[in-house]
Scaffold this active site. Structure first.
Site, PDB file in Angstrom:
ATOM      1  N   ASP A 250      10.437  20.296  55.711  1.00 35.91           N
ATOM      2  CA  ASP A 250       9.329  20.948  56.422  1.00 35.91           C
ATOM      3  C   ASP A 250       9.866  22.096  57.264  1.00 35.91           C
ATOM      4  OD1 ASP A 250       7.196  21.450  58.251  1.00 35.91           O
ATOM      5  OD2 ASP A 250       6.493  19.395  57.993  1.00 35.91           O
TER       6      ASP A 250
ATOM      7  N   SER B  59      -2.658  27.717  52.446  1.00 39.15           N
ATOM      8  CA  SER B  59      -3.109  29.014  51.921  1.00 39.15           C
ATOM      9  C   SER B  59      -4.580  29.085  51.525  1.00 39.15           C
ATOM     10  CB  SER B  59      -2.253  29.386  50.697  1.00 39.15           C
ATOM     11  OG  SER B  59      -2.567  28.521  49.619  1.00 39.15           O
TER      12      SER B  59
ATOM     13  N   THR C 125      -0.865  38.313  54.200  1.00 39.84           N
ATOM     14  CA  THR C 125      -2.075  38.522  53.412  1.00 39.84           C
ATOM     15  C   THR C 125      -2.920  39.670  53.942  1.00 39.84           C
ATOM     16  OG1 THR C 125      -4.208  37.486  52.881  1.00 39.84           O
ATOM     17  CG2 THR C 125      -3.143  36.706  54.852  1.00 39.84           C
ATOM     18  N   ASP C 126      -3.749  40.236  53.062  1.00 37.76           N
ATOM     19  CA  ASP C 126      -4.686  41.291  53.494  1.00 37.76           C
ATOM     20  C   ASP C 126      -5.813  40.715  54.355  1.00 37.76           C
ATOM     21  OD1 ASP C 126      -6.098  39.921  51.502  1.00 37.76           O
ATOM     22  OD2 ASP C 126      -6.513  41.704  50.281  1.00 37.76           O
ATOM     23  N   GLU C 127      -5.983  39.365  54.325  1.00 34.81           N
ATOM     24  CA  GLU C 127      -7.113  38.774  55.056  1.00 34.81           C
ATOM     25  C   GLU C 127      -6.989  38.946  56.560  1.00 34.81           C
ATOM     26  OE1 GLU C 127      -8.630  35.042  53.906  1.00 34.81           O
ATOM     27  OE2 GLU C 127      -8.204  35.339  51.789  1.00 34.81           O
TER      28      GLU C 127
ATOM     29  N   TYR D 293      -7.767  30.188  58.372  1.00 38.61           N
ATOM     30  CA  TYR D 293      -6.573  30.577  57.595  1.00 38.61           C
ATOM     31  C   TYR D 293      -6.077  31.954  58.014  1.00 38.61           C
ATOM     32  CZ  TYR D 293      -3.976  32.755  53.795  1.00 38.61           C
ATOM     33  OH  TYR D 293      -3.040  33.470  53.074  1.00 38.61           O
TER      34      TYR D 293
ATOM     35  N   LYS E 276      -2.577  33.160  59.840  1.00 40.85           N
ATOM     36  CA  LYS E 276      -1.629  34.127  59.245  1.00 40.85           C
ATOM     37  C   LYS E 276      -1.450  35.324  60.175  1.00 40.85           C
ATOM     38  CE  LYS E 276       0.190  34.068  55.713  1.00 40.85           C
ATOM     39  NZ  LYS E 276       1.491  33.478  55.275  1.00 40.85           N
TER      40      LYS E 276
ATOM     41  N   ASN F  63     -16.746  38.877  42.593  1.00 36.58           N
ATOM     42  CA  ASN F  63     -16.446  37.548  42.060  1.00 36.58           C
ATOM     43  C   ASN F  63     -17.195  37.288  40.754  1.00 36.58           C
ATOM     44  OD1 ASN F  63     -14.805  37.101  44.253  1.00 36.58           O
ATOM     45  ND2 ASN F  63     -16.418  36.108  45.459  1.00 36.58           N
TER      46      ASN F  63
HETATM   47  P1  NAD Z   1       0.392  27.732  47.904  1.00 40.77           P
HETATM   48  O1  NAD Z   1      -0.574  26.984  48.743  1.00 40.77           O
HETATM   49  O2  NAD Z   1       0.237  27.719  46.424  1.00 40.77           O
HETATM   50  O3  NAD Z   1       1.882  27.213  48.195  1.00 40.77           O
HETATM   51  C1  NAD Z   1       2.346  26.968  49.496  1.00 40.77           C
HETATM   52  C2  NAD Z   1       3.666  26.214  49.385  1.00 40.77           C
HETATM   53  O4  NAD Z   1       4.148  25.984  50.714  1.00 40.77           O
HETATM   54  C3  NAD Z   1       3.539  24.853  48.710  1.00 40.77           C
HETATM   55  O5  NAD Z   1       4.581  24.672  47.788  1.00 40.77           O
HETATM   56  C4  NAD Z   1       3.649  23.858  49.862  1.00 40.77           C
HETATM   57  O6  NAD Z   1       4.207  22.625  49.490  1.00 40.77           O
HETATM   58  C5  NAD Z   1       4.564  24.629  50.812  1.00 40.77           C
HETATM   59  N1  NAD Z   1       4.385  24.206  52.217  1.00 40.77           N
HETATM   60  C6  NAD Z   1       3.224  24.022  52.888  1.00 40.77           C
HETATM   61  N2  NAD Z   1       3.469  23.606  54.143  1.00 40.77           N
HETATM   62  C7  NAD Z   1       4.828  23.554  54.272  1.00 40.77           C
HETATM   63  C8  NAD Z   1       5.692  23.218  55.346  1.00 40.77           C
HETATM   64  N3  NAD Z   1       5.222  22.834  56.539  1.00 40.77           N
HETATM   65  N4  NAD Z   1       7.020  23.285  55.128  1.00 40.77           N
HETATM   66  C9  NAD Z   1       7.526  23.653  53.919  1.00 40.77           C
HETATM   67  N5  NAD Z   1       6.745  23.980  52.874  1.00 40.77           N
HETATM   68  C10 NAD Z   1       5.404  23.931  53.047  1.00 40.77           C
HETATM   69  O7  NAD Z   1       0.387  29.205  48.461  1.00 40.77           O
HETATM   70  P2  NAD Z   1       0.545  30.595  47.675  1.00 40.77           P
HETATM   71  O8  NAD Z   1      -0.777  31.004  47.143  1.00 40.77           O
HETATM   72  O9  NAD Z   1       1.706  30.495  46.767  1.00 40.77           O
HETATM   73  O10 NAD Z   1       0.887  31.562  48.904  1.00 40.77           O
HETATM   74  C11 NAD Z   1       2.240  31.749  49.325  1.00 40.77           C
HETATM   75  C12 NAD Z   1       2.250  32.681  50.524  1.00 40.77           C
HETATM   76  O11 NAD Z   1       1.670  33.924  50.173  1.00 40.77           O
HETATM   77  C13 NAD Z   1       1.434  32.163  51.714  1.00 40.77           C
HETATM   78  O12 NAD Z   1       2.127  32.490  52.889  1.00 40.77           O
HETATM   79  C14 NAD Z   1       0.121  32.930  51.626  1.00 40.77           C
HETATM   80  O13 NAD Z   1      -0.441  33.084  52.897  1.00 40.77           O
HETATM   81  C15 NAD Z   1       0.590  34.238  51.049  1.00 40.77           C
HETATM   82  N6  NAD Z   1      -0.392  34.982  50.240  1.00 40.77           N
HETATM   83  C16 NAD Z   1      -1.056  34.376  49.207  1.00 40.77           C
HETATM   84  C17 NAD Z   1      -1.922  35.120  48.411  1.00 40.77           C
HETATM   85  C18 NAD Z   1      -2.668  34.511  47.248  1.00 40.77           C
HETATM   86  O14 NAD Z   1      -3.506  35.178  46.641  1.00 40.77           O
HETATM   87  N7  NAD Z   1      -2.388  33.273  46.859  1.00 40.77           N
HETATM   88  C19 NAD Z   1      -2.123  36.487  48.690  1.00 40.77           C
HETATM   89  C20 NAD Z   1      -1.447  37.058  49.774  1.00 40.77           C
HETATM   90  C21 NAD Z   1      -0.565  36.307  50.516  1.00 40.77           C
HETATM   91  O1  DAU Z   2      -6.660  38.064  49.902  1.00 44.46           O
HETATM   92  C1  DAU Z   2      -5.510  37.272  49.844  1.00 44.46           C
HETATM   93  C2  DAU Z   2      -5.911  35.814  49.918  1.00 44.46           C
HETATM   94  O2  DAU Z   2      -6.490  35.487  48.654  1.00 44.46           O
HETATM   95  C3  DAU Z   2      -4.748  34.880  50.233  1.00 44.46           C
HETATM   96  O3  DAU Z   2      -4.244  35.177  51.507  1.00 44.46           O
HETATM   97  C4  DAU Z   2      -5.191  33.411  50.169  1.00 44.46           C
HETATM   98  O4  DAU Z   2      -4.082  32.563  50.366  1.00 44.46           O
HETATM   99  C5  DAU Z   2      -5.794  33.159  48.810  1.00 44.46           C
HETATM  100  O5  DAU Z   2      -6.287  31.838  48.737  1.00 44.46           O
HETATM  101  C6  DAU Z   2      -6.925  34.153  48.517  1.00 44.46           C
HETATM  102  O6  DAU Z   2      -8.041  33.910  49.418  1.00 44.46           O
HETATM  103  P1  DAU Z   2      -9.556  34.008  48.889  1.00 44.46           P
HETATM  104  O7  DAU Z   2     -10.402  33.223  49.797  1.00 44.46           O
HETATM  105  O8  DAU Z   2      -9.939  35.417  48.615  1.00 44.46           O
HETATM  106  O9  DAU Z   2      -9.355  33.289  47.449  1.00 44.46           O
HETATM  107  P2  DAU Z   2     -10.257  32.205  46.675  1.00 44.46           P
HETATM  108  O10 DAU Z   2      -9.684  32.110  45.296  1.00 44.46           O
HETATM  109  O11 DAU Z   2     -10.434  30.961  47.457  1.00 44.46           O
HETATM  110  O12 DAU Z   2     -11.653  32.935  46.588  1.00 44.46           O
HETATM  111  C7  DAU Z   2     -11.780  34.212  45.982  1.00 44.46           C
HETATM  112  C8  DAU Z   2     -13.227  34.628  46.082  1.00 44.46           C
HETATM  113  O13 DAU Z   2     -14.010  33.778  45.232  1.00 44.46           O
HETATM  114  C9  DAU Z   2     -13.812  34.482  47.471  1.00 44.46           C
HETATM  115  O14 DAU Z   2     -14.719  35.546  47.699  1.00 44.46           O
HETATM  116  C10 DAU Z   2     -14.553  33.147  47.430  1.00 44.46           C
HETATM  117  C11 DAU Z   2     -15.002  33.066  45.985  1.00 44.46           C
HETATM  118  N1  DAU Z   2     -15.082  31.710  45.409  1.00 44.46           N
HETATM  119  C12 DAU Z   2     -14.000  30.895  45.527  1.00 44.46           C
HETATM  120  C13 DAU Z   2     -14.032  29.616  45.005  1.00 44.46           C
HETATM  121  C14 DAU Z   2     -12.844  28.695  45.149  1.00 44.46           C
HETATM  122  C15 DAU Z   2     -16.223  31.301  44.739  1.00 44.46           C
HETATM  123  O15 DAU Z   2     -17.194  32.078  44.601  1.00 44.46           O
HETATM  124  N2  DAU Z   2     -16.247  30.054  44.204  1.00 44.46           N
HETATM  125  C16 DAU Z   2     -15.216  29.173  44.327  1.00 44.46           C
HETATM  126  O16 DAU Z   2     -15.324  28.010  43.846  1.00 44.46           O
END
Ligand code: NAD
Ligand code: DAU
Length: 357
Positions: A57, A83, A132-134, A158, A162, A257
């Site tokens: 962790d 995430s 993230t862009d969020e 979230y 971040k 979406n």
């Molecule tokens: P994910 O949820 O798929 O993976 C997160 C990983 O972190 C997992 O393997 C989990 O086991 C590990 N983790 C969680 N808590 C932990 C802890 N306390 N100690 C050690 N490990 C831990 O996330 P992702 O989608 O791969 O995102 C990775 C990073 O990129 C995140 O920081 C997220 O904010 C950022 N990000 C994600 C997206 C996206 O679209 N998915 C976009 C922009 C930025």
């Molecule tokens: O923008 C970067 C972010 O993108 C990352 O920082 C986050 O970790 C990642 O989870 C993602 O966030 P979003 O909330 O944009 O992703 P998600 O896939 O959850 O949703 C994408 C869009 O789709 C959002 O507008 C919500 C919508 N959605 C999502 C789900 C899961 C639906 O309409 N139906 C759904 O069931």
């Protein structure tokens, strides 16, 4: 070697695979294996001495100190996080713990380690924070895309967590001189994406003949980036980014979406036709996400201008590869759909909220 946190998650595991495909520099992979962590993502590295996995962790300071002293990484690439926005609405505590407290603990361990290094190693050390862009909040339809100087206006637990972690990283640079880099990326998609997020959820539900839940009217906009392009951006920033800077990373690919879901349906119609009819028949509009950000769009000109990075995939090529990957990996999908996954689906998508389009 480099230390990667969260390297068993979606982007982290793609990054570890991508890193070792481009370099022989070993990776120390620290991951707590929450519901989102999956070591099967890294099956192809079994027995590969360049990959050292540690189950642990980022909030565990003693463990971090031991790992840094034993392995002396030249860089930390920090992915580990909670995430998923919807989960942060149901239970924000885990987000504060990992994203804020965990990043703080990692920064402090990194600072102690870095301060004790000889001058040349200190100069070369990097702490790359993946964000993230969020954190920038929500755009109106005509607003310019997010630049690196856009004000922070996070709207979900979230994104607030971040944003807090980004501020800590920035402060550790300005106050202590820790050589940090931050990337703020848009929505990723691609292989190993956990099917709680939009694109993989639509693929696996469609293949199972289940409803495709679209929040609200489906007109929220995201800027989609193929995950391997995100990995190449991180490699580029780690190699050549200016210390203390942030770099926005995006795919120049804004879509609603509903457009995304229809594209996935059309690809499945082509690649795995369903005798029952087009997959779009399964589209179901459901209750909106509370505080749902309307639009994200990334201005990625800084990383292109300064570091020469551009995405290699278009959305058309990336989404085709992604859908094909899910069709080719039914065992991976079945394995992640554990009991805990089914509980989440029941919490998030109670049938009372669904009405057929
Ligand atoms: P994910 O949820 O798929 O993976 C997160 C990983 O972190 C997992 O393997 C989990 O086991 C590990 N983790 C969680 N808590 C932990 C802890 N306390 N100690 C050690 N490990 C831990 O996330 P992702 O989608 O791969 O995102 C990775 C990073 O990129 C995140 O920081 C997220 O904010 C950022 N990000 C994600 C997206 C996206 O679209 N998915 C976009 C922009 C930025
Ligand atoms: O923008 C970067 C972010 O993108 C990352 O920082 C986050 O970790 C990642 O989870 C993602 O966030 P979003 O909330 O944009 O992703 P998600 O896939 O959850 O949703 C994408 C869009 O789709 C959002 O507008 C919500 C919508 N959605 C999502 C789900 C899961 C639906 O309409 N139906 C759904 O069931």
């Amino acid at each position: 070697m480099i230390l990667v946190t969260g390297g068993a998650g979606f982007i982290g595991s793609n990054f570890v695979l991508d890193w070792l495909a481009h370099s022989d520099e070993p990776v120390l992979n620290l991951d707590a294996l929450t519901y989102a962590g999956n070591l099967h993502n890294l099956d192809s590295l079994r027995g590969d001495p360049r990959h050292v996995f540690v189950h642990g962790d980022i909030c565990d300071r003693a463990l971090l100190d031991r790992l840094l002293a034993a392995h002396r990484p030249r860089a930390i690439v920090h992915f580990a996080a909670e995430s998923h926005v919807d989960r942060s609405i149901h239970g924000p505590a885990a987000f504060i713990r990992t994203n804020v407290q965990g990043t703080f603990t990692l920064l402090e361990a990194a600072r102690t380690h870095w301060q004790a290094l000889p001058a040349d190693e200190q100069a070369a050390f990097r702490f790359l924070h993946v964000s993230t862009d969020e954190v920038y909040g929500s755009l109106g339809p005509q607003d310019p895309a997010f630049t690196e100087s856009h004000p922070y206006q996070p709207n979900s637990p979230y994104s607030a967590s971040k944003a807090a972690s980004d501020h800590l990283v920035r402060a550790w640079f300005h106050t202590y001189g820790l050589p940090v880099l931050t990337t703020n990326c848009s929505n990723n998609y691609g292989p190993y994406h956990f099917p709680e997020k939009l694109i993989p959820l639509m693929i696996v539900n469609a293949l199972a003949g289940k409803p495709l839940p679209v929040y609200g009217d489906g007109s929220n906009v995201r800027d989609w980036l193929y995950v391997k392009d995100h990995c190449s951006a991180i490699r580029t920033v780690l190699a050549r980014g200016r210390v203390g800077e942030t770099y926005n990373v995006g795919g120049c690919n804004e879509m609603t979406n509903l457009e995304i879901v229809r594209t996935v349906c059309a690809l499945l119609d082509e690649l795995r036709p369903d005798p029952a009819g087009p997959y779009s028949r399964l589209i179901t509009f459901v209750k909106d996400r509370p505080g749902h950000d309307r639009r994200y769009a990334i201005d990625a000109r800084k990383i292109e201008r300064e570091l020469g990075w551009r995405p290699a995939e278009t959305f058309a090529t990336g989404i085709r590869k992604t859908v094909q990957w899910y069709l080719d990996h039914p065992q991976w999908v079945a394995q992640v759909q554990s009991g805990a996954y089914r509980e989440w689906m029941a919490t998030q998508y109670p049938s009372a909220h669904a009405k057929v389009a």
